[in-house]
Scaffold this motif. Structure first.
Motif, PDB file in Angstrom:
ATOM      1  N   GLN A 222       0.824  -1.206   0.000  1.00 44.67           N
ATOM      2  CA  GLN A 222       0.000   0.000   0.000  1.00 44.67           C
ATOM      3  C   GLN A 222       0.861   1.260   0.000  1.00 44.67           C
ATOM      4  OE1 GLN A 222      -3.106  -0.075   2.937  1.00 44.67           O
ATOM      5  NE2 GLN A 222      -4.367   1.249   1.680  1.00 44.67           N
ATOM      6  N   ILE A 223       0.573   2.152  -0.936  1.00 50.32           N
ATOM      7  CA  ILE A 223       1.310   3.406  -1.067  1.00 50.32           C
ATOM      8  C   ILE A 223       0.475   4.580  -0.573  1.00 50.32           C
ATOM      9  CG2 ILE A 223       2.231   5.043  -2.764  1.00 50.32           C
ATOM     10  CD1 ILE A 223       3.282   2.708  -4.343  1.00 50.32           C
ATOM     11  N   ASN A 224      -0.826   4.559  -0.851  1.00 51.26           N
ATOM     12  CA  ASN A 224      -1.698   5.657  -0.443  1.00 51.26           C
ATOM     13  C   ASN A 224      -2.298   5.371   0.934  1.00 51.26           C
ATOM     14  OD1 ASN A 224      -1.648   7.159  -3.031  1.00 51.26           O
ATOM     15  ND2 ASN A 224      -2.622   5.307  -3.806  1.00 51.26           N
ATOM     16  N   PRO A 225      -2.069   6.265   1.906  1.00 50.60           N
ATOM     17  CA  PRO A 225      -2.578   6.005   3.264  1.00 50.60           C
ATOM     18  C   PRO A 225      -4.099   6.041   3.312  1.00 50.60           C
ATOM     19  CG  PRO A 225      -1.725   8.246   3.100  1.00 50.60           C
ATOM     20  CD  PRO A 225      -1.358   7.550   1.821  1.00 50.60           C
ATOM     21  N   VAL A 226      -4.686   5.132   4.082  1.00 50.44           N
ATOM     22  CA  VAL A 226      -6.136   5.118   4.262  1.00 50.44           C
ATOM     23  C   VAL A 226      -6.545   6.242   5.203  1.00 50.44           C
ATOM     24  CG1 VAL A 226      -8.083   3.792   5.153  1.00 50.44           C
ATOM     25  CG2 VAL A 226      -6.321   2.651   3.801  1.00 50.44           C
ATOM     26  N   GLU A 227      -5.781   6.444   6.268  1.00 54.47           N
ATOM     27  CA  GLU A 227      -6.120   7.465   7.257  1.00 54.47           C
ATOM     28  C   GLU A 227      -5.001   8.502   7.361  1.00 54.47           C
ATOM     29  OE1 GLU A 227      -7.036   5.733  11.002  1.00 54.47           O
ATOM     30  OE2 GLU A 227      -8.651   4.458  10.215  1.00 54.47           O
ATOM     31  N   ARG A 228      -5.393   9.741   7.587  1.00 47.61           N
ATOM     32  CA  ARG A 228      -4.458  10.828   7.868  1.00 47.61           C
ATOM     33  C   ARG A 228      -4.999  11.651   9.033  1.00 47.61           C
ATOM     34  NH1 ARG A 228      -0.100  12.114   4.804  1.00 47.61           N
ATOM     35  NH2 ARG A 228      -0.019  11.382   2.623  1.00 47.61           N
ATOM     36  N   PRO A 229      -4.143  12.063   9.962  1.00 51.10           N
ATOM     37  CA  PRO A 229      -4.624  12.900  11.065  1.00 51.10           C
ATOM     38  C   PRO A 229      -4.919  14.317  10.591  1.00 51.10           C
ATOM     39  CG  PRO A 229      -2.238  12.656  11.162  1.00 51.10           C
ATOM     40  CD  PRO A 229      -2.710  11.746  10.073  1.00 51.10           C
ATOM     41  N   GLY A 230      -5.864  14.961  11.251  1.00 52.76           N
ATOM     42  CA  GLY A 230      -6.154  16.357  10.955  1.00 52.76           C
ATOM     43  C   GLY A 230      -6.973  16.536   9.689  1.00 52.76           C
ATOM     44  N   THR A 231      -7.323  17.782   9.423  1.00 54.37           N
ATOM     45  CA  THR A 231      -8.115  18.146   8.253  1.00 54.37           C
ATOM     46  C   THR A 231      -7.280  19.018   7.319  1.00 54.37           C
ATOM     47  OG1 THR A 231     -10.137  18.142   9.576  1.00 54.37           O
ATOM     48  CG2 THR A 231     -10.229  19.285   7.447  1.00 54.37           C
ATOM     49  N   PRO A 232      -7.148  18.645   6.059  1.00 52.91           N
ATOM     50  CA  PRO A 232      -6.363  19.474   5.128  1.00 52.91           C
ATOM     51  C   PRO A 232      -7.013  20.833   4.948  1.00 52.91           C
ATOM     52  CG  PRO A 232      -7.560  17.754   3.937  1.00 52.91           C
ATOM     53  CD  PRO A 232      -7.718  17.463   5.393  1.00 52.91           C
ATOM     54  N   ARG A 233      -6.173  21.887   4.849  1.00 54.03           N
ATOM     55  CA  ARG A 233      -6.695  23.251   4.751  1.00 54.03           C
ATOM     56  C   ARG A 233      -6.355  23.914   3.412  1.00 54.03           C
ATOM     57  NH1 ARG A 233     -10.320  23.940   8.963  1.00 54.03           N
ATOM     58  NH2 ARG A 233      -9.482  22.950  10.850  1.00 54.03           N
ATOM     59  N   SER A 234      -5.164  23.669   2.906  1.00 54.93           N
ATOM     60  CA  SER A 234      -4.768  24.308   1.649  1.00 54.93           C
ATOM     61  C   SER A 234      -5.412  23.583   0.477  1.00 54.93           C
ATOM     62  CB  SER A 234      -3.253  24.299   1.497  1.00 54.93           C
ATOM     63  OG  SER A 234      -2.774  22.977   1.266  1.00 54.93           O
ATOM     64  N   VAL A 235      -5.519  24.268  -0.668  1.00 54.16           N
ATOM     65  CA  VAL A 235      -6.098  23.657  -1.863  1.00 54.16           C
ATOM     66  C   VAL A 235      -5.303  22.420  -2.260  1.00 54.16           C
ATOM     67  CG1 VAL A 235      -6.536  23.991  -4.325  1.00 54.16           C
ATOM     68  CG2 VAL A 235      -7.065  25.822  -2.715  1.00 54.16           C
ATOM     69  N   ARG A 236      -3.964  22.536  -2.210  1.00 55.68           N
ATOM     70  CA  ARG A 236      -3.107  21.421  -2.607  1.00 55.68           C
ATOM     71  C   ARG A 236      -3.334  20.209  -1.697  1.00 55.68           C
ATOM     72  NH1 ARG A 236       2.845  22.977  -2.179  1.00 55.68           N
ATOM     73  NH2 ARG A 236       2.221  24.453  -3.794  1.00 55.68           N
ATOM     74  N   ASP A 237      -3.398  20.454  -0.380  1.00 55.76           N
ATOM     75  CA  ASP A 237      -3.588  19.344   0.561  1.00 55.76           C
ATOM     76  C   ASP A 237      -4.978  18.729   0.425  1.00 55.76           C
ATOM     77  OD1 ASP A 237      -1.048  19.653   1.532  1.00 55.76           O
ATOM     78  OD2 ASP A 237      -1.636  20.821   3.300  1.00 55.76           O
ATOM     79  N   ILE A 238      -5.974  19.569   0.154  1.00 57.12           N
ATOM     80  CA  ILE A 238      -7.331  19.051  -0.026  1.00 57.12           C
ATOM     81  C   ILE A 238      -7.396  18.145  -1.246  1.00 57.12           C
ATOM     82  CG2 ILE A 238      -9.702  19.695  -0.626  1.00 57.12           C
ATOM     83  CD1 ILE A 238      -9.281  22.217   1.109  1.00 57.12           C
ATOM     84  N   LEU A 239      -6.823  18.598  -2.358  1.00 60.72           N
ATOM     85  CA  LEU A 239      -6.833  17.791  -3.579  1.00 60.72           C
ATOM     86  C   LEU A 239      -6.058  16.501  -3.397  1.00 60.72           C
ATOM     87  CD1 LEU A 239      -6.380  20.558  -6.310  1.00 60.72           C
ATOM     88  CD2 LEU A 239      -8.455  19.254  -5.793  1.00 60.72           C
ATOM     89  N   ASN A 240      -4.927  16.563  -2.683  1.00 60.96           N
ATOM     90  CA  ASN A 240      -4.140  15.359  -2.441  1.00 60.96           C
ATOM     91  C   ASN A 240      -4.937  14.352  -1.617  1.00 60.96           C
ATOM     92  OD1 ASN A 240      -1.751  13.640  -2.204  1.00 60.96           O
ATOM     93  ND2 ASN A 240      -1.670  14.341  -0.090  1.00 60.96           N
ATOM     94  N   ARG A 241      -5.610  14.848  -0.568  1.00 58.79           N
ATOM     95  CA  ARG A 241      -6.379  13.928   0.272  1.00 58.79           C
ATOM     96  C   ARG A 241      -7.574  13.363  -0.494  1.00 58.79           C
ATOM     97  NH1 ARG A 241      -6.024   9.849   3.063  1.00 58.79           N
ATOM     98  NH2 ARG A 241      -7.618   9.512   4.656  1.00 58.79           N
ATOM     99  N   LEU A 242      -8.179  14.208  -1.345  1.00 57.45           N
ATOM    100  CA  LEU A 242      -9.293  13.738  -2.169  1.00 57.45           C
ATOM    101  C   LEU A 242      -8.854  12.603  -3.082  1.00 57.45           C
ATOM    102  CD1 LEU A 242     -12.233  14.155  -3.072  1.00 57.45           C
ATOM    103  CD2 LEU A 242     -11.395  15.832  -4.728  1.00 57.45           C
TER     104      LEU A 242
END
Length: 341
Positions: A222-242
């Motif tokens: 597995q390369i993409n994490p299923v869970e990440r702590p916290g809530t992404p705030r920047s556009v880049r972080d939101i798109l990455n988490r999406l």
């Protein structure tokens, strides 16, 4: 140092993730050192599909050592081909040892353009540079005769459904289709149909490993994490988490289906026995998850080697903890997935 145990037949499921696929190279490199480790089938998507095809071809040519050598040649060729890529770390990032393109002006421009400019607007400039590497590195005729079953997933643009390509169907175009991010590359046409990245429909697809392979043990790299702590705030972080959520969603749904079928399948029937006896294992890395999304486009050889070493370390830890669980029990709690629905 190898582990002493009896031979066991195993399937591999390799996720995609751009340059982070070099982590899977490291995992495979370590697993292939074990003489008791026998591979029945490999399912891969995107970079995982390329790792899978290179492994199967290398294994057909020279056994485990042939597969290890082929994987190293492939990643070395990718790095060499991208030596003059415009996406480079800044001098400050180099000085501080930061593996990221977040501060690269050209990466920032490309990241912005990808949201407003279609790859079709770029004409031939939207081609995939991996095309030539794949044609040179893999003997696709040999894949047909390979002893390991190969499954590559790509997403049909028209239907939205995943298509799984098997050994005799795999071509350079199939591998490029499996890794075709629609904001970066034009779709790849196969048999008159357009295809995008397989991660949207199976990252990777597990079902063929259960239904068409003899092994009852599947290791997910597995390369993409299923869970990440916290809530992404920047556009880049939101798109990455999406992207992480969408690319993991199909895999989690398939694993839930396997967990349910294990509970209700009739072990007296041949197909029921396959599902009831399925054992799932997972190899991942928290250190890999800490890397920025932009580093998936980093192609420096030193970065690939770092990821390879992370993969080897993760595989080593898995083997020490679970080598004797292979063939005996699952080490990934599938039933826990049913409580999260």
């Amino acid at each position: 140092m190898t582990i002493d145990r009896s031979p066991v037949l195993v399937d591999l499921a390799l996720q995609g993730g751009g340059a982070h696929g070099a982590f899977s190279w490291g995992v495979l490199d370590r697993l292939l050192e074990e003489p008791w480790f026998e591979i029945d089938g490999v399912s891969g998507t995107s970079a995982g599909a390329m790792n899978a095809a290179v492994l199967v071809d290398g294994y057909a040519a020279g056994g485990p050592e042939g597969a290890r050598a082929a994987l190293e040649r492939f990643w070395s060729s990718v790095s060499d081909a991208a030596r003059f890529s415009p996406f480079q770390r800044t001098p400050l990032d180099l000085l501080l040892g930061r593996w990221t393109l977040d501060n690269s002006p050209l990466y920032l421009v490309m990241d912005l353009l990808a949201r407003v400019v279609s790859p079709y607007d770029l004409g031939s400039a939207g081609g995939n540079p991996l095309s030539t590497i794949l044609a040179r590195q893999i003997d696709f005729d040999r894949l047909v005769r390979a002893p390991i079953k190969l499954f590559v997933t790509a997403t049909n643009v028209r239907t939205g459904q995943g298509r799984v390509f098997r050994n005799a169907e795999v071509t350079p175009e199939v591998l490029l289709a499996s890794a075709c991010l629609p904001t970066m590359f034009q779709s790849v046409e196969i048999d008159g149909e357009a295809y995008w990245d397989g991660g949207y429909s199976g990252n990777p697809t597990i079902t063929p490993l259960v239904r068409e392979c003899r092994s009852h043990d599947t290791i997910i790299v597995q390369i993409n994490p299923v869970e990440r702590p916290g809530t992404p705030r920047s556009v880049r972080d939101i798109l990455n988490r999406l992207n992480e959520v969408s690319f993991n969603a199909v895999l989690l749904k398939e694993l839930r289906m396997i967990a349910l079928l294990r509970q209700v399948a009739d072990p007296g029937s041949s197909e029921g026995a396959q599902w009831a006896g399925m054992r799932i294992h997972r190899i991942a890395s928290e250190e890999l998850n800490a890397l920025s999304a932009s580093s998936k486009l980093l192609t420096e050889w030193s970065f690939f080697c770092k990821l390879r070493d992370l993969g080897r370390a993760a595989a080593e830890a898995f083997l020490i903890a679970h080598a004797h669980d292979l063939g005996a029990r699952s080490t990934y709690d599938l039933d826990a997935l049913l409580t999260k629905v």
